[in-house]
Design a protein around this motif. Structure first.
Motif, PDB file in Angstrom:
ATOM      1  N   ARG A   1     -33.082 -35.625 -58.768  1.00  0.00           N
ATOM      2  CA  ARG A   1     -33.019 -36.462 -57.618  1.00  0.00           C
ATOM      3  C   ARG A   1     -32.027 -35.987 -56.552  1.00  0.00           C
ATOM      4  O   ARG A   1     -32.261 -36.029 -55.421  1.00  0.00           O
ATOM      5  CB  ARG A   1     -32.781 -37.835 -58.005  1.00  0.00           C
ATOM      6  CG  ARG A   1     -33.808 -38.641 -58.762  1.00  0.00           C
ATOM      7  CD  ARG A   1     -33.359 -40.049 -58.755  1.00  0.00           C
ATOM      8  NE  ARG A   1     -34.581 -40.728 -59.786  1.00  0.00           N
ATOM      9  CZ  ARG A   1     -34.700 -41.002 -61.110  1.00  0.00           C
ATOM     10  NH1 ARG A   1     -33.555 -40.572 -61.779  1.00  0.00           N
ATOM     11  NH2 ARG A   1     -35.639 -41.624 -61.735  1.00  0.00           N
ATOM     12  N   ARG A   2     -30.879 -35.423 -57.005  1.00  0.00           N
ATOM     13  CA  ARG A   2     -29.935 -34.955 -56.081  1.00  0.00           C
ATOM     14  C   ARG A   2     -30.313 -33.729 -55.470  1.00  0.00           C
ATOM     15  O   ARG A   2     -30.203 -33.728 -54.131  1.00  0.00           O
ATOM     16  CB  ARG A   2     -28.489 -34.930 -56.935  1.00  0.00           C
ATOM     17  CG  ARG A   2     -27.332 -34.306 -55.986  1.00  0.00           C
ATOM     18  CD  ARG A   2     -26.246 -33.778 -56.718  1.00  0.00           C
ATOM     19  NE  ARG A   2     -26.519 -32.958 -57.880  1.00  0.00           N
ATOM     20  CZ  ARG A   2     -26.552 -31.540 -57.852  1.00  0.00           C
ATOM     21  NH1 ARG A   2     -26.303 -31.081 -56.635  1.00  0.00           N
ATOM     22  NH2 ARG A   2     -26.905 -30.632 -58.908  1.00  0.00           N
TER      23      ARG A   2
ATOM     24  N   ALA B   1     -31.219 -37.246 -62.921  1.00  0.00           N
ATOM     25  CA  ALA B   1     -30.027 -37.491 -61.808  1.00  0.00           C
ATOM     26  C   ALA B   1     -30.014 -35.969 -60.918  1.00  0.00           C
ATOM     27  O   ALA B   1     -29.860 -35.921 -59.830  1.00  0.00           O
ATOM     28  CB  ALA B   1     -28.936 -37.711 -62.251  1.00  0.00           C
ATOM     29  N   ASN B   2     -30.004 -34.917 -61.580  1.00  0.00           N
ATOM     30  CA  ASN B   2     -29.774 -33.603 -61.012  1.00  0.00           C
ATOM     31  C   ASN B   2     -31.118 -33.257 -60.098  1.00  0.00           C
ATOM     32  O   ASN B   2     -31.072 -32.882 -58.968  1.00  0.00           O
ATOM     33  CB  ASN B   2     -29.667 -32.569 -61.843  1.00  0.00           C
ATOM     34  CG  ASN B   2     -28.206 -32.716 -62.365  1.00  0.00           C
ATOM     35  OD1 ASN B   2     -27.070 -32.877 -62.029  1.00  0.00           O
ATOM     36  ND2 ASN B   2     -28.079 -32.206 -63.924  1.00  0.00           N
TER      37      ASN B   2
ATOM     38  N   ILE C   1     -30.977 -41.530 -55.662  1.00  0.00           N
ATOM     39  CA  ILE C   1     -30.169 -41.572 -56.895  1.00  0.00           C
ATOM     40  C   ILE C   1     -29.862 -42.907 -57.544  1.00  0.00           C
ATOM     41  O   ILE C   1     -29.198 -43.641 -56.814  1.00  0.00           O
ATOM     42  CB  ILE C   1     -28.839 -40.748 -56.658  1.00  0.00           C
ATOM     43  CG1 ILE C   1     -29.206 -39.410 -56.233  1.00  0.00           C
ATOM     44  CG2 ILE C   1     -27.995 -40.689 -58.161  1.00  0.00           C
ATOM     45  CD1 ILE C   1     -28.050 -38.405 -55.881  1.00  0.00           C
TER      46      ILE C   1
END
Length: 108
Positions: free
Chosen positions: A90-91, A87-88, A97
């Motif tokens: 992708r952000r 997730a980090n 996300i």
């Protein structure tokens, strides 16, 4: 993506030079890797608190192409990451996300 390469997964790859890279990675049948939008993982220790800190910096920030291919002889390992790290990544890279499985409720 090559028809023979595995689908892209978010991995941490350790190069023989000691660098660790977080990227979307395609694994090729011959062992080579193609890293898409790699981020350099920088681990440091806070001088005052002693806590370990992890930073991520673009690895190919000055190149036109945002991918690189590494021969099998150029890396020690490449392993999938956990959901939080994914997730980090992708952000930071602007990828879509996708929330982890489960319900998304207002106020959470």
């Amino acid at each position: 993506m090559s028809a023979q390469a595995t689908p892209k997964t978010i991995t941490i790859t350790r190069l023989y030079t000691g660098e660790m890279l977080l990227s979307k990675t395609e694994k090729h049948p011959n062992g080579d890797l193609t890293l898409h939008k790699p981020l350099l993982i920088i681990v440091s220790q806070d001088q005052e608190t002693g806590q370990i800190q992890v930073g991520l910096n673009p690895y190919l920030m000055m190149l036109k192409k945002e991918e690189m291919t590494i021969a099998r002889s150029g890396y020690l390992y490449s392993e999938d990451t956990d959901e939080t790290t994914q997730a980090n990544y992708r952000r930071l890279t602007g990828d879509i996300i996708v929330p982890p499985s489960g319900l998304i409720l207002p106020g959470q």
